[in-house]
Design an enzyme around this catalytic site. Sequence first.
Site, short mmCIF file in Angstrom:
data_model
loop_
_atom_site.label_atom_id
_atom_site.label_comp_id
_atom_site.label_asym_id
_atom_site.label_seq_id
_atom_site.Cartn_x
_atom_site.Cartn_y
_atom_site.Cartn_z
N GLY A 133 0.81 -1.22 0.00
CA GLY A 133 0.00 0.00 0.00
C GLY A 133 0.84 1.26 0.00
O GLY A 133 0.32 2.35 0.27
N GLY A 134 2.12 1.12 -0.32
CA GLY A 134 3.03 2.27 -0.27
C GLY A 134 3.28 2.87 -1.64
O GLY A 134 2.43 2.79 -2.55
N GLY A 156 5.48 2.18 -4.25
CA GLY A 156 5.54 1.29 -5.41
C GLY A 156 4.17 0.73 -5.75
O GLY A 156 3.78 0.64 -6.93
N ASP A 194 -5.34 0.21 8.24
CA ASP A 194 -6.61 0.49 7.54
C ASP A 194 -6.37 1.01 6.13
O ASP A 194 -7.20 1.71 5.56
CB ASP A 194 -7.42 1.52 8.35
CG ASP A 194 -6.65 2.84 8.48
OD1 ASP A 194 -5.45 2.86 8.12
OD2 ASP A 194 -7.24 3.84 8.92
N GLU A 195 -5.20 0.63 5.53
CA GLU A 195 -4.87 1.19 4.21
C GLU A 195 -5.93 0.87 3.15
O GLU A 195 -6.26 1.73 2.34
CB GLU A 195 -3.50 0.67 3.75
CG GLU A 195 -2.35 1.39 4.38
CD GLU A 195 -0.99 0.99 3.82
OE1 GLU A 195 -0.03 1.72 4.07
OE2 GLU A 195 -0.87 -0.06 3.17
N CYS A 199 10.04 6.59 -6.97
CA CYS A 199 8.64 7.04 -6.96
C CYS A 199 8.13 7.32 -5.55
O CYS A 199 8.76 6.94 -4.56
CB CYS A 199 7.77 5.97 -7.61
SG CYS A 199 7.79 4.40 -6.69
N HIS A 240 24.78 -1.20 3.53
CA HIS A 240 24.50 -0.38 4.73
C HIS A 240 25.21 -0.93 5.98
O HIS A 240 25.90 -0.18 6.68
CB HIS A 240 22.98 -0.30 4.98
CG HIS A 240 22.23 0.38 3.89
ND1 HIS A 240 20.94 0.07 3.54
CD2 HIS A 240 22.61 1.38 3.04
CE1 HIS A 240 20.54 0.83 2.55
NE2 HIS A 240 21.54 1.63 2.23
P1 NAI Z 1 7.03 2.00 1.21
O1 NAI Z 1 7.97 2.54 2.23
O2 NAI Z 1 6.12 2.99 0.55
O3 NAI Z 1 6.18 0.86 1.90
C1 NAI Z 1 5.33 1.21 2.88
C2 NAI Z 1 4.21 0.21 2.86
O4 NAI Z 1 4.65 -1.00 3.44
C3 NAI Z 1 3.04 0.66 3.69
O5 NAI Z 1 2.21 1.51 2.94
C4 NAI Z 1 2.41 -0.66 4.02
O6 NAI Z 1 1.60 -1.12 2.96
C5 NAI Z 1 3.59 -1.60 4.16
N1 NAI Z 1 3.97 -1.68 5.57
C6 NAI Z 1 4.61 -0.76 6.31
N2 NAI Z 1 4.77 -1.19 7.58
C7 NAI Z 1 4.20 -2.40 7.64
C8 NAI Z 1 4.03 -3.36 8.66
N3 NAI Z 1 4.50 -3.15 9.89
N4 NAI Z 1 3.41 -4.51 8.35
C9 NAI Z 1 2.96 -4.75 7.09
N5 NAI Z 1 3.08 -3.88 6.09
C10 NAI Z 1 3.69 -2.73 6.35
O7 NAI Z 1 7.84 1.16 0.16
P2 NAI Z 1 8.09 1.53 -1.36
O8 NAI Z 1 8.69 2.89 -1.45
O9 NAI Z 1 6.89 1.20 -2.14
O10 NAI Z 1 9.25 0.50 -1.70
C11 NAI Z 1 9.02 -0.90 -1.78
C12 NAI Z 1 10.37 -1.56 -1.82
O11 NAI Z 1 11.09 -1.04 -2.95
C13 NAI Z 1 11.24 -1.25 -0.60
O12 NAI Z 1 11.98 -2.38 -0.29
C14 NAI Z 1 12.14 -0.11 -1.06
O13 NAI Z 1 13.37 -0.11 -0.36
C15 NAI Z 1 12.32 -0.46 -2.53
N6 NAI Z 1 12.60 0.70 -3.39
C16 NAI Z 1 11.82 1.82 -3.36
C17 NAI Z 1 12.06 2.88 -4.21
C18 NAI Z 1 11.19 4.09 -4.24
O14 NAI Z 1 11.49 5.03 -4.99
N7 NAI Z 1 10.10 4.16 -3.51
C19 NAI Z 1 13.19 2.83 -5.16
C20 NAI Z 1 13.93 1.59 -5.15
C21 NAI Z 1 13.63 0.58 -4.29
#
Ligand code: NAI
Length: 399
Positions: A10-11, A13, A37-38, A147, A213
């Site tokens: 729900g983030g 990506g 509640d996403e 993104c 890291h």
């Molecule tokens: P994000 O940080 O937006 O993900 C957050 C989402 O993860 C939340 O909306 C929720 O759906 C879920 N979440 C958070 N805490 C949680 C919990 N305790 N239990 C269950 N679900 C939970 O991640 P994003 O930005 O979409 O990235 C996804 C992956 O891609 C990550 O591993 C990130 O490192 C990697 N990535 C992201 C980039 C970007 O530009 N956003 C670029 C390259 C890699």
Amino acid sequence: MKITALICGGGNGAHVLAGLAPAQPDVEARVLTLFADEAERWTKAMEGKDFSVDCHAGGKVTNVVGKPSIVTKDPAKAAPGVDIIVFTVPAFAHAGYLEALKPYVKPGLVLVGCPGQAGFEFAVRGIWGEAAKGVTIMSFESLPWACRFLEFGRKAEVLGTKGTLQGAVNAGCTAPPMDATAMLQKVLGPLPKLLTSGHLIGITLMATNGYLHPSIMCGHWEKWDGKTMQEPPLFYNGVSKESAQLLSDVSDEVVATAKTLEEKCKGVCMGNVSHMYQWYLRCYGNDIDDKTDLYTCIKTNRAYKGLTHPCTANEDGSFSPNFGYRYMTEDLPFGIVVMRGVATIAGVPTPHMDRIIYWGQKLMGKEYLVDGELKGKDIPSTRSPQAYGINTLEALMGL
Ligand code: NAI
């Protein structure tokens, strides 16, 4: 052929893919988000309104409109009839989705970790068990885009799209209705161009943040005298020669692991694994001012400008290192410990990985390595093969 894709997360990506996928011809996209509640918030935000993604490319912005058919936290509503499931969440959330989706796994399904991150295939096989055998598993080394979502459940933004994205495929014993890479490409659209080659474990070993890291953290703070700082030090651009050497030594252990697996397992290709220096040249070639060696690639990398060590502010305005940050709490159990686990089964010595793990586990109050073996009480909470009872080469490689 129509493809039904299930996006998990729900983030950032998940928002982007939920907008781009349904804008492709003959693609239906559904979203499953189990977190808090996403699902309710997203569904409400979309009601009677558009869902769109602003894509930046070549100085222009294109607004892509494409709405997922359902956003839910109920796998019984999301999963039946899907052809492909794409995980676009951090690795620590994968297990929850695998557990929730287990009753709906069917032969011929395609499952994608995008990114899969270290140990994706072990979690899938460990949690789905026998059912995983009929599934084609794909893992990619990153997200296709830089993104973020701009308005939750309504609008997202792609700041940049990769030209190519590296991944690997493990074919299930039941073939999907179309080639798995072509299917994912159809869901994503033309870019990034998906390049799949080599064994899935190559993608586990190339989940570079998992050791980048922790190596820099350990190199910087191992001899910390406890004195606070006026400001957080630069993480990448402030890297020392010693930290870069530690990183390079760990990378040598990763490459040696890949080579040994290739030698010991006939027909297995680990050509998708390279040294961290080569990885920097491939991924950041245009951002690096001095490409002499690994140290200069990090030190002079413009993409890292201003990024500092994770620190907490003290009451007197000074700063102390934050060892509770994801560079430790995620990158050990979902990164370097996984690589150590693969190296162990390959029979490759890992003194440099061990130095970092021993240092990190003490600070985090965790126990992974004991007497030089991955038998600490916290191993089950990692994504190492050992956490899933995988201890032989045959089991490791899925042979
Ligand atoms: P994000 O940080 O937006 O993900 C957050 C989402 O993860 C939340 O909306 C929720 O759906 C879920 N979440 C958070 N805490 C949680 C919990 N305790 N239990 C269950 N679900 C939970 O991640 P994003 O930005 O979409 O990235 C996804 C992956 O891609 C990550 O591993 C990130 O490192 C990697 N990535 C992201 C980039 C970007 O530009 N956003 C670029 C390259 C890699």
